[in-house]
Each structure stands twice: as structure tokens, then as C-alpha cells.
Scaffold this motif. Structure first.
Motif: not given
Length: 111
Positions: A87-105
Motif C-alpha cells: 500500500l502507498p504510505d497515505k493508505l497505510r495510516k488508515y490500515q494501521n488505524r483499522q488494525k489497532q481498532q481490531q486489536r482493541k475489540e
């Protein structure tokens, strides 16, 4: 002058140099789950030994190979696929945010 031994193992990409490397791109994964049906331990052992992945293994010379890391080389075709997967860098931050949310859940928020 052409060297006759070169044509025994010529690089299929450039057809000028000797192929000394194989493409390491993973093309297939094999399941590790094997059901023991045959009643023969030797047959069970033979099926479960060996590599669990298949790789491209296209022969290529050092100049045509795309070096990814130490000991990992891709042919030009699979290198292009490898670049498209990232993924391009600008999309990676959204991917990381989603993964953090999944880990919290999954694990809950630490107190």
C-alpha cells in the motif's frame, strides 16, 4: 566470442548471461493438516515432510534478478506484483488505524 557452456543454463530473461539464481516468489501454499488414513506411518511421514510452499523458481542471472532482501530474489514479473501488493504510505495510516481498532475489540483496552 560466445561461450558454449552459457547456453546450457542461459538466463531466460536476457538470454545473454548464465542463470545463477531462482525466483523466490511464493506461488502456492500447502496445508499442514493431513489426515492419517493409509495406516502406514511411512506414508504419513512422507506426506508431512518437505516444503510447505512452492516458489516460482524461474532461473535468472544476477543482473536480471530483483534483490528484495538477503537471499530473496524475484524475477522481474513477480517483482512488479510485489510492488503492487504494498500500500502507498497515505493508505497505510488508515490500515494501521483499522488494525489497532481490531486489536482493541479482540483484546479489550488496557486499564
Amino acid at each position: 566470442m560466445n561461450e558454449p557452456s552459457l547456453f546450457e543454463n542461459a538466463c531466460p530473461i536476457c538470454k545473454k548471461r548464465e542463470a545463477t539464481l531462482l525466483c523466490d516468489y511464493v506461488t502456492d501454499y500447502h496445508s499442514m493438516a493431513v489426515i492419517f488414513v493409509s495406516g502406514s506411518y511411512e506414508a504419513f511421514k512422507a506426506v508431512n515432510e518437505g516444503p510447505r510452499i512452492d516458489t516460482c523458481d524461474l532461473p535468472m542471472c544476477d543482473e536480471c534478478a530483483k534483490h528484495i532482501t538477503d537471499g530473496v530474489d524475484f524475477c522481474p514479473h513477480h517483482y512488479k506484483l510485489h510492488q503492487q501488493v504494498q500500500l502507498p504510505d497515505k493508505l497505510r495510516k488508515y490500515q494501521n488505524r483499522q488494525k489497532q481498532q481490531q486489536r482493541k475489540e479482540m483484546y479489550g483496552t488496557p486499564s
